[in-house]
Each structure stands twice: as C-alpha cells, then as structure tokens.
Design a protein around this motif. Sequence first.
Motif, PDB file in Angstrom:
ATOM      1  N   LYS A  30     -31.737   6.777 -70.756  1.00 30.78           N
ATOM      2  CA  LYS A  30     -30.437   6.143 -70.893  1.00 30.78           C
ATOM      3  C   LYS A  30     -30.522   4.953 -71.840  1.00 30.78           C
ATOM      4  O   LYS A  30     -29.645   4.760 -72.694  1.00 30.78           O
ATOM      5  CB  LYS A  30     -29.934   5.688 -69.522  1.00 30.78           C
ATOM      6  CG  LYS A  30     -28.575   5.024 -69.560  1.00 30.78           C
ATOM      7  CD  LYS A  30     -28.154   4.572 -68.161  1.00 30.78           C
ATOM      8  CE  LYS A  30     -26.838   3.818 -68.211  1.00 30.78           C
ATOM      9  NZ  LYS A  30     -26.431   3.300 -66.877  1.00 30.78           N
ATOM     10  N   ASN A  31     -31.599   4.181 -71.740  1.00 29.63           N
ATOM     11  CA  ASN A  31     -31.777   3.027 -72.627  1.00 29.63           C
ATOM     12  C   ASN A  31     -31.891   3.452 -74.078  1.00 29.63           C
ATOM     13  O   ASN A  31     -31.355   2.795 -74.976  1.00 29.63           O
ATOM     14  CB  ASN A  31     -33.013   2.229 -72.209  1.00 29.63           C
ATOM     15  CG  ASN A  31     -32.817   1.500 -70.890  1.00 29.63           C
ATOM     16  OD1 ASN A  31     -31.685   1.240 -70.477  1.00 29.63           O
ATOM     17  ND2 ASN A  31     -33.913   1.170 -70.217  1.00 29.63           N
ATOM     18  N   LYS A  32     -32.627   4.561 -74.313  1.00 30.48           N
ATOM     19  CA  LYS A  32     -32.782   5.063 -75.681  1.00 30.48           C
ATOM     20  C   LYS A  32     -31.441   5.525 -76.249  1.00 30.48           C
ATOM     21  O   LYS A  32     -31.135   5.300 -77.425  1.00 30.48           O
ATOM     22  CB  LYS A  32     -33.784   6.216 -75.708  1.00 30.48           C
ATOM     23  CG  LYS A  32     -35.237   5.783 -75.613  1.00 30.48           C
ATOM     24  CD  LYS A  32     -35.685   5.102 -76.908  1.00 30.48           C
ATOM     25  CE  LYS A  32     -37.161   4.765 -76.887  1.00 30.48           C
ATOM     26  NZ  LYS A  32     -37.627   4.156 -78.151  1.00 30.48           N
ATOM     27  N   LEU A  33     -30.639   6.178 -75.419  1.00 32.40           N
ATOM     28  CA  LEU A  33     -29.325   6.625 -75.874  1.00 32.40           C
ATOM     29  C   LEU A  33     -28.409   5.440 -76.177  1.00 32.40           C
ATOM     30  O   LEU A  33     -27.689   5.436 -77.179  1.00 32.40           O
ATOM     31  CB  LEU A  33     -28.689   7.523 -74.805  1.00 32.40           C
ATOM     32  CG  LEU A  33     -29.324   8.902 -74.605  1.00 32.40           C
ATOM     33  CD1 LEU A  33     -28.726   9.593 -73.385  1.00 32.40           C
ATOM     34  CD2 LEU A  33     -29.149   9.765 -75.836  1.00 32.40           C
TER      35      LEU A  33
ATOM     36  N   TRP B 155     -35.306  16.395 -79.316  1.00 33.86           N
ATOM     37  CA  TRP B 155     -36.527  15.622 -79.507  1.00 33.86           C
ATOM     38  C   TRP B 155     -36.452  14.213 -78.936  1.00 33.86           C
ATOM     39  O   TRP B 155     -37.483  13.536 -78.816  1.00 33.86           O
ATOM     40  CB  TRP B 155     -36.896  15.565 -80.987  1.00 33.86           C
ATOM     41  CG  TRP B 155     -37.408  16.857 -81.529  1.00 33.86           C
ATOM     42  CD1 TRP B 155     -36.937  17.545 -82.613  1.00 33.86           C
ATOM     43  CD2 TRP B 155     -38.498  17.651 -81.020  1.00 33.86           C
ATOM     44  NE1 TRP B 155     -37.649  18.704 -82.812  1.00 33.86           N
ATOM     45  CE2 TRP B 155     -38.615  18.792 -81.843  1.00 33.86           C
ATOM     46  CE3 TRP B 155     -39.377  17.506 -79.941  1.00 33.86           C
ATOM     47  CZ2 TRP B 155     -39.577  19.778 -81.628  1.00 33.86           C
ATOM     48  CZ3 TRP B 155     -40.331  18.486 -79.727  1.00 33.86           C
ATOM     49  CH2 TRP B 155     -40.427  19.599 -80.562  1.00 33.86           C
ATOM     50  N   SER B 156     -35.253  13.755 -78.575  1.00 35.31           N
ATOM     51  CA  SER B 156     -35.154  12.426 -77.968  1.00 35.31           C
ATOM     52  C   SER B 156     -35.916  12.359 -76.646  1.00 35.31           C
ATOM     53  O   SER B 156     -36.323  11.281 -76.204  1.00 35.31           O
ATOM     54  CB  SER B 156     -33.685  12.050 -77.727  1.00 35.31           C
ATOM     55  OG  SER B 156     -33.035  13.030 -76.927  1.00 35.31           O
ATOM     56  N   VAL B 157     -36.149  13.521 -76.030  1.00 34.00           N
ATOM     57  CA  VAL B 157     -36.928  13.574 -74.788  1.00 34.00           C
ATOM     58  C   VAL B 157     -38.351  13.055 -75.035  1.00 34.00           C
ATOM     59  O   VAL B 157     -38.983  12.508 -74.122  1.00 34.00           O
ATOM     60  CB  VAL B 157     -36.967  15.018 -74.238  1.00 34.00           C
ATOM     61  CG1 VAL B 157     -37.939  15.149 -73.071  1.00 34.00           C
ATOM     62  CG2 VAL B 157     -35.569  15.456 -73.812  1.00 34.00           C
ATOM     63  N   LYS B 158     -38.838  13.220 -76.263  1.00 30.70           N
ATOM     64  CA  LYS B 158     -40.212  12.824 -76.599  1.00 30.70           C
ATOM     65  C   LYS B 158     -40.328  11.397 -77.151  1.00 30.70           C
ATOM     66  O   LYS B 158     -41.420  10.961 -77.508  1.00 30.70           O
ATOM     67  CB  LYS B 158     -40.789  13.809 -77.626  1.00 30.70           C
ATOM     68  CG  LYS B 158     -40.904  15.244 -77.120  1.00 30.70           C
ATOM     69  CD  LYS B 158     -41.937  15.366 -76.031  1.00 30.70           C
ATOM     70  CE  LYS B 158     -42.184  16.806 -75.636  1.00 30.70           C
ATOM     71  NZ  LYS B 158     -43.201  16.934 -74.579  1.00 30.70           N
ATOM     72  N   ASP B 159     -39.202  10.685 -77.244  1.00 38.80           N
ATOM     73  CA  ASP B 159     -39.264   9.303 -77.735  1.00 38.80           C
ATOM     74  C   ASP B 159     -40.211   8.462 -76.872  1.00 38.80           C
ATOM     75  O   ASP B 159     -40.195   8.569 -75.637  1.00 38.80           O
ATOM     76  CB  ASP B 159     -37.865   8.652 -77.702  1.00 38.80           C
ATOM     77  CG  ASP B 159     -36.944   9.182 -78.777  1.00 38.80           C
ATOM     78  OD1 ASP B 159     -37.423   9.833 -79.713  1.00 38.80           O
ATOM     79  OD2 ASP B 159     -35.719   8.945 -78.655  1.00 38.80           O
ATOM     80  N   LYS B 160     -41.016   7.638 -77.530  1.00 42.42           N
ATOM     81  CA  LYS B 160     -41.895   6.725 -76.795  1.00 42.42           C
ATOM     82  C   LYS B 160     -41.063   5.552 -76.289  1.00 42.42           C
ATOM     83  O   LYS B 160     -40.491   4.785 -77.068  1.00 42.42           O
ATOM     84  CB  LYS B 160     -43.010   6.224 -77.702  1.00 42.42           C
ATOM     85  CG  LYS B 160     -43.965   7.317 -78.165  1.00 42.42           C
ATOM     86  CD  LYS B 160     -45.001   6.756 -79.121  1.00 42.42           C
ATOM     87  CE  LYS B 160     -45.930   7.859 -79.627  1.00 42.42           C
ATOM     88  NZ  LYS B 160     -46.900   7.346 -80.618  1.00 42.42           N
TER      89      LYS B 160
END
Length: 309
Positions: free
Chosen positions: A6-9, A46-51
């Motif tokens: 959620k933070n990345k989004l 690919w956002s699932v793989k974001d560090k």
Amino acid sequence: MNSDKKNKLEQAQDRLGLQFPAELFEFIAKLDNEKVLFGKEEWLFWSVKDKQSDEDDNYIVRASLHFKSEWGLDGLVFATNGIGDYLLVMPEELNDVILVMLHETAELKLFSKNIHDAVQNGPAGYSLTDNYFFKIDEHDVVVRSDNFDEVIAGEDADNFWEHYELRSKLDDLIDDEKTEQTSDILSGLEQLIEHADERNKEWALNKLSDIYFKGFGPIPPNIERALEYNQQAIDIGSFKALSNRAACYFFGIGIDKDIHKAFALATEANELSKANNFADILASKPGGGMYDDLVEMIEKEIRRLKNGG
C-alpha cells in the motif's frame, strides 16, 4: 491489505500526481504473486517485487514515467505481459477503464471496463477490433480517436459495452468449438448483425459465413447460405469477405470457377487491408497487405495456365 505494498502504491500516486481507481488499488495491494491471469492471458505485476526498503525501487513509477516519455500522456502503468505490451489506467481521462498498450501497433486499446470486469470476464477482445483510444502514427505523432471516445462517453455507451462483451464471448465459444452452445452462438451473432455498430456487424457476418461454409456442431455445411452472409459482409465493405469470395472463385466453391474474378477480388481485398493496423505484421513483404499470399497464389496459377501448364 499489505501495508508495505500500500505504501508503494501511495508513493507512486504521490510522485506521479495520479490516483488509482479504488478497486484497482486494493486489488494490487493484495497481490502476493506477480503473475495474474485475466482470461487466458498472463500479466506480470512487477510492483509485487519492489524492495520495500528502497524508496527508488518502484515499478509503477518507472513504467509510468517511461510511458509518459513515449506518449506524452498521464497514466499509471501497473502490469506487463513480458513481451513489450502493458496495462495502464488514465484516471483523469477514463476513470476506471483499463487500457492495453500494444507495442507492435503503437496503440492504446480497451482492455476492460475496470479491474472487476477483467477478473470476471478477461480481456474485452482488443485483438478483434481496430478501435483504439490513442495511437502513434507514422509521423510519431500521438493521435486521439475522437469517435471511440464519443462512443464511450455518449448515449450509446451501454450498448457499446454490451456488444463488445458479447462479441468477445462469442469468439471464445467459437474458437473453443463449444458446439453444445450452437444455438446461443447463432442467436448472439444475429443480435450483433441486427443491433451492433458496423464493425461488429461485419465481424458477425463473417463468422456466420465461416460457420455455414465449414459446418459447426449440429449445423451442416450450407454453401448457399454461407455465400449469402458473405455477400452481406462485402456490401458493408469487409475486405475479409472479399478475400473469401476470391477464394470461392479460385476453387469454384458454390459458384463457377473464375480465376480472373478471383484475382480482381483478392487484389481489392489486399489493397483495402493495408489500412488495417495489423497489415504490416501479417504482410509477407514490406508495404504489402494481409492477403499477399493469396494474390501471389492466384497470379502463379494465371501464369501457369497462360503458359499452357
């Protein structure tokens, strides 16, 4: 909902100045695997793989900025198929609508009305239509399709979605040879012929012609009826129907064999097909059309007969 995702989004939204549709935001935030199936198509999120520990590692930001650099448009790119195409939303333009960017034709087409529709019904059949929202033309200029936009926003929007979804469903049933649903298939095709726009009407006429040429489940081949549907498609400008009629003249299927009529119709169909977005992909030579091979086959036969072969 995963708080890190959620933070990345939210980070992507802040950096890009755009907001995901709420339902799509929630869908992406809940993903645990980058691979998602929409119908038979696999798409990679690919956002699932974001560090999570790296603020600069944000697939949506990178992909969306790349999209803007190429198209000059504001959008949120969130998935790819791994071969150059990707999915995006343009919330300020089209609300919840999901678009697909096709790299080979440089077009933005309808993928689905929203994420719920994509999950439930799969893609809206973007490969079946020439309709697009935007495209990059031969001069590298981004062109907006006003007619398409008017259909989406206008009074006929409900009918548009209904016919688009019906066509996609019928195409799957025919391709999968669901002969037990022949009655539903015929009824749906007749509905498109009676009520849909010209592009969908043309598609339905050609499908009915194919069904009666070859037979389908309980329906035996009926060349006379196939040619009736074929003529109706020709009458509204279908180059596919013209190419099929050319083949009939060439082989003498349901009509007297006439190789010169076959050549004339095949040539006309090929020239008309060059306006199609996929002509460059399907053509057998640069600047050719979708029926280069058919024209060449008929030309060879004409030469053979002329030489007394």
